[in-house]
Design a protein around this motif. Structure first.
Motif, PDB file in Angstrom:
ATOM      1  N   ARG A   1      -2.335  13.545   4.452  1.00  0.00           N
ATOM      2  CA  ARG A   1      -2.536  12.326   3.650  1.00  0.00           C
ATOM      3  C   ARG A   1      -3.301  11.313   4.480  1.00  0.00           C
ATOM      4  O   ARG A   1      -3.105  11.242   5.696  1.00  0.00           O
ATOM      5  CB  ARG A   1      -1.188  11.718   3.255  1.00  0.00           C
ATOM      6  CG  ARG A   1      -0.287  12.656   2.480  1.00  0.00           C
ATOM      7  CD  ARG A   1      -0.934  13.094   1.190  1.00  0.00           C
ATOM      8  NE  ARG A   1      -0.069  13.946   0.408  1.00  0.00           N
ATOM      9  CZ  ARG A   1      -0.196  14.092  -0.913  1.00  0.00           C
ATOM     10  NH1 ARG A   1      -1.159  13.472  -1.567  1.00  0.00           N
ATOM     11  NH2 ARG A   1       0.622  14.889  -1.559  1.00  0.00           N
ATOM     12  N   ASN A   2      -4.143  10.511   3.812  1.00  0.00           N
ATOM     13  CA  ASN A   2      -4.750   9.412   4.562  1.00  0.00           C
ATOM     14  C   ASN A   2      -3.704   8.291   4.659  1.00  0.00           C
ATOM     15  O   ASN A   2      -2.628   8.377   4.058  1.00  0.00           O
ATOM     16  CB  ASN A   2      -6.076   8.960   3.939  1.00  0.00           C
ATOM     17  CG  ASN A   2      -5.912   8.384   2.538  1.00  0.00           C
ATOM     18  OD1 ASN A   2      -4.907   7.722   2.245  1.00  0.00           O
ATOM     19  ND2 ASN A   2      -6.878   8.650   1.680  1.00  0.00           N
ATOM     20  N   ARG A   3      -4.033   7.260   5.421  1.00  0.00           N
ATOM     21  CA  ARG A   3      -3.047   6.219   5.707  1.00  0.00           C
ATOM     22  C   ARG A   3      -2.543   5.521   4.437  1.00  0.00           C
ATOM     23  O   ARG A   3      -1.351   5.213   4.314  1.00  0.00           O
ATOM     24  CB  ARG A   3      -3.660   5.221   6.695  1.00  0.00           C
ATOM     25  CG  ARG A   3      -2.624   4.410   7.339  1.00  0.00           C
ATOM     26  CD  ARG A   3      -2.862   3.906   8.700  1.00  0.00           C
ATOM     27  NE  ARG A   3      -1.702   3.074   8.993  1.00  0.00           N
ATOM     28  CZ  ARG A   3      -0.672   3.461   9.703  1.00  0.00           C
ATOM     29  NH1 ARG A   3      -0.654   4.647  10.264  1.00  0.00           N
ATOM     30  NH2 ARG A   3       0.359   2.665   9.882  1.00  0.00           N
TER      31      ARG A   3
ATOM     32  N   GLN B   1       0.868  11.830   7.316  1.00  0.00           N
ATOM     33  CA  GLN B   1      -0.532  12.049   7.726  1.00  0.00           C
ATOM     34  C   GLN B   1      -0.666  13.372   8.468  1.00  0.00           C
ATOM     35  O   GLN B   1      -1.586  14.148   8.234  1.00  0.00           O
ATOM     36  CB  GLN B   1      -1.006  10.906   8.627  1.00  0.00           C
ATOM     37  CG  GLN B   1      -1.136   9.584   7.907  1.00  0.00           C
ATOM     38  CD  GLN B   1      -1.652   8.486   8.834  1.00  0.00           C
ATOM     39  OE1 GLN B   1      -2.821   8.123   8.792  1.00  0.00           O
ATOM     40  NE2 GLN B   1      -0.777   7.972   9.675  1.00  0.00           N
TER      41      GLN B   1
ATOM     42  N   ALA C   1      -0.287   7.922   2.490  1.00  0.00           N
ATOM     43  CA  ALA C   1       0.946   8.110   3.264  1.00  0.00           C
ATOM     44  C   ALA C   1       1.858   6.891   3.098  1.00  0.00           C
ATOM     45  O   ALA C   1       3.072   7.042   2.910  1.00  0.00           O
ATOM     46  CB  ALA C   1       0.615   8.342   4.739  1.00  0.00           C
TER      47      ALA C   1
END
Ligand code: TYC
Length: 102
Positions: A49-51, A44, A54
Motif C-alpha cells: 500500500r502507498n502511505r 506498506q 495505508a
C-alpha cells in the motif's frame, strides 16, 4: 485403428474440475497499544500500500475494530498473516492479523 496415432485418444474431462482458487481476506485487528505508525509501516511493507492507502486502512481498523488489508489465494494469505505476526512480535507489539475465506 492402424498407424502411429492409434492410442492417442485424449479424454478432456479434467476441464470441468478446475475451479479458481478460493480466496482469503487478510484482516488486521485493532488493539490499544500498537502505534499507528507501526501499522502504517506494516500495510506498506507487507500489503504494497502507498502511505495514503495505508493510513486510510489503519484508521478504519482503529475506528471500526478490524479492516481488510488484501485478498489472496490461501497460501499467500497464510504467509502474510505469519509475516505480520512475526514482525509485530519482534517489535513487541500485540498487533493481530487473521485470515477469513471470502
Ligand atoms: N488503536 C491503536 C492506537 O490507538 C492503533 C492501531 C490501529 C492498532 C490499527 C492496531 O490494527 C491496528 N495506537
Amino acid at each position: 485403428m492402424p498407424g502411429k496415432f492409434r492410442e492417442s485418444t485424449v479424454v478432456e474431462r479434467q476441464q470441468s474440475k478446475v475451479k479458481p482458487p478460493s480466496m482469503f481476506k487478510v484482516i488486521l485487528l485493532n488493539d490499544d497499544y500498537t502505534p499507528m505508525e507501526f501499522v502504517v509501516i506494516v500495510l506498506q511493507q507487507f500489503f504494497s500500500r502507498n502511505r495514503e492507502q495505508a493510513t486510510e486502512i489503519m484508521l478504519k481498523v482503529h475506528r471500526e475494530g478490524r479492516g481488510i488489508c488484501g485478498v489472496y489465494p490461501k497460501d499467500i494469505a497464510a504467509t502474510k498473516v505469519e509475516q505480520v505476526v512475526a514482525f509485530a512480535n519482534e517489535h513487541q507489539h500485540p498487533l493481530q492479523c487473521v485470515m477469513e475465506e471470502s
